[in-house]
Design an enzyme around this catalytic site. Structure first.
Site, PDB file in Angstrom:
ATOM      1  CG  ASN A 144       0.823  46.701 -35.915  1.00 31.64           C
ATOM      2  OD1 ASN A 144       1.803  46.072 -35.536  1.00 31.64           O
ATOM      3  ND2 ASN A 144      -0.221  46.925 -35.115  1.00 31.64           N
ATOM      4  CE  LYS A 154       1.981  38.415 -38.593  1.00 29.91           C
ATOM      5  NZ  LYS A 154       1.639  39.838 -38.818  1.00 29.91           N
ATOM      6  CG  ASN A 163       6.601  29.272 -32.599  1.00 34.08           C
ATOM      7  OD1 ASN A 163       7.366  28.499 -32.026  1.00 34.08           O
ATOM      8  ND2 ASN A 163       5.925  30.204 -31.962  1.00 34.08           N
ATOM      9  NE  ARG A 175      -5.016  45.076 -27.842  1.00 38.31           N
ATOM     10  CZ  ARG A 175      -4.500  43.858 -27.756  1.00 38.31           C
ATOM     11  NH1 ARG A 175      -3.418  43.654 -27.024  1.00 38.31           N
ATOM     12  NH2 ARG A 175      -5.061  42.845 -28.384  1.00 38.31           N
ATOM     13  CE1 TYR A 188       0.801  36.178 -35.987  1.00 37.98           C
ATOM     14  CE2 TYR A 188       2.945  35.108 -35.761  1.00 37.98           C
ATOM     15  CZ  TYR A 188       2.156  36.241 -35.704  1.00 37.98           C
ATOM     16  OH  TYR A 188       2.727  37.446 -35.361  1.00 37.98           O
TER      17      TYR A 188
END
Length: 453
Positions: free
Chosen positions: A294, A363, A353, A223, A359
């Protein structure tokens, strides 16, 4: 999820009210469609009056696939149409004063830039071996381009191509990057400078299907962004293997049928995930050329409240699995045909963030990984690069509280969120044969975030 505000302020009554009230009016972005023109008007190529480099760029555009249909001009005098794009060639500047003439020529051309137009600079990399004046001029392009991109309106974007030492304007990746930045495929890429570091790469047999004959694997494909990547790679000619966890099996099978590929249900954190991906691609499609990492998860929490499971699970999926799979790829004779690895990073891994230390670490790790992996693939004509999305309209972001979501949408130069297809277009560009000279780079698809680095 659509951005109803953009539609509202670009409509008749809504646009009039927004203009009277002084509300932000994000432009409608010019995205790729089957009948989309390459540029919405003539392309102006600017440089110093006697610039051989500017003449070479004009010729490069004319001789590229589809370039013969473009109106390429080297001077703005007498023009009546609005410019579809302006290319500013600064590869020959040697002193900051050399920037004045071409940049001030650009100043005049900007007043006639069409909605959804493009501005692209071409410059050379500043290095410690340059004289101070040369380094100042070359680094000055960076600041000027990023600032200009924040001034453009009506869905126009500004990006730059940076040539490393030894790379000239005829390199395949220079033409490929120029084509990407000028085209509708770069709609949500803004304020970015992409370095071409070598002359590797070659133009595809067809720019309409540049991935013809290539076999691609996309993880986390059931998705959202992953599904969009699979569709765009298939559109560009690749045979696609879509990978996701068994729980997503039904959606995965439907996507595989849609793109005429095959599905592989797999937990990418399994120790043998790399070998299973290679075996599937080779047995079902005869080889493996492109891997798009991904798959990713979030477990957001302030670090003071974060559990070991929340930290470990994110690092395991988002970066640990990629490292393990890449080890198998690098060791496999099946992955030696000018291979491409494209990993999904994030602007969180660049600027950070709140509530995402796990996370952002994963990344940021992706960015470090592709920089170190790229040279390991160069010997077989391969590359490893990353795409770093900003705020993208997905099922996940649709669950963000309304007020927070609205603020996040507007915090970039284009004042709106991107779409999954915007990320997919960037991935497909880096996966193409002509991008062989772009290696170890990070391409942000964020509309030029206004917060952070």
């Amino acid at each position: 999820m659509s951005d109803s505000y953009v539609s509202l302020v670009n409509g008749g009554l809504g646009g009039t009210v927004a203009k009277k009230l002084g509300l932000p009016r994000p432009g409608v972005l010019r995205r790729q469609t089957p009948d989309a023109p390459f540029a919405p008007g003539p392309v102006l190529v600017l440089g110093s009056p006697a610039s051989a480099d500017a003449d070479a760029v004009a010729q490069l555009i004319l001789t590229s696939d589809g370039g013969a249909d473009l109106d390429i001009r080297r001077a703005a005098a007498g023009a009546s149409a609005r410019w579809g794009a302006v290319v500013v060639v600064l590869s020959d500047v040697e002193h900051p004063r050399d920037l004045a003439a071409p940049m001030l020529d650009l100043s005049g051309a900007l007043r006639a830039l069409a909605p959804g137009g493009r501005v692209v600079t071409i410059s050379r990399e500043a290095t410690s071996s340059d004289t101070p004046s040369v380094a100042a001029a070359r680094q000055g392009v960076d600041g000027a381009l990023r600032s200009l991109a924040k001034e453009l309106r009506a869905g126009a974007t500004g990006n730059g191509i940076v040539l490393a030492g030894g790379v000239d304007l005829t390199a395949a990746s220079v033409g490929a990057a120029l084509r990407f930045f000028l085209s509708p495929r770069s709609a949500f890429v803004d304020g970015q400078l992409l370095t071409v570091s070598s002359v590797a790469g070659e133009a595809p047999g067809s720019w309409d299907r540049p991935l013809e004959g290539r076999v691609a694997v996309v993880t986390g494909a059931a998705r959202g962004i992953g599904a969009a990547i699979a569709r765009v790679l298939a559109r560009d000619g690749a045979r696609v293997v879509v990978v996701d966890v068994p729980a997503a099996g039904e959606a995965l099978a439907a996507l595989a049928n849609e793109v005429r590929g095959t599905a592989l249900q797999l937990d990418i954190t399994a120790p043998d995930a790399g070998e299973r991906i290679i075996d599937h691609a080779v047995s079902r499609h005869g080889g493996l050329d492109i891997v798009v990492h991904n798959a990713g998860i979030t477990r957001d929490k302030l670090l003071a409240n974060m559990s070991p499971e929340q930290w470990d699970s994110v690092l395991a999926v988002n970066i640990g699995a990629q490292l393990t799979i890449n080890e198998a790829l690098l060791a496999s004779p099946a992955f030696t045909r000018s291979p491409r690895i494209v990993s999904l990073a994030s602007t969180s891994g660049i600027a950070g963030n709140r509530g995402q230390t796990n996370y952002a670490a994963s990344k940021g790790g992706v960015i470090g990984m592709v920089r170190a992996t790229g040279p390991l693939l160069a010997g077989v004509g391969g590359t490893a690069n990353a795409v770093a999305p900003g705020f993208i309209e997905t099922e996940m972001t649709s669950r963000i509280p309304f007020a927070t979501r609205e603020v996040a949408r507007r915090l970039n130069s284009l004042q709106q969120a991107g779409l999954p297809v915007d990320v997919a277009e960037a991935v497909a560009f880096l996966a193409g044969p002509a991008a062989g000279g772009i290696n170890g780079e990070v391409l942000r698809v964020c509309g030029q975030n206004l917060v952070g680095a």
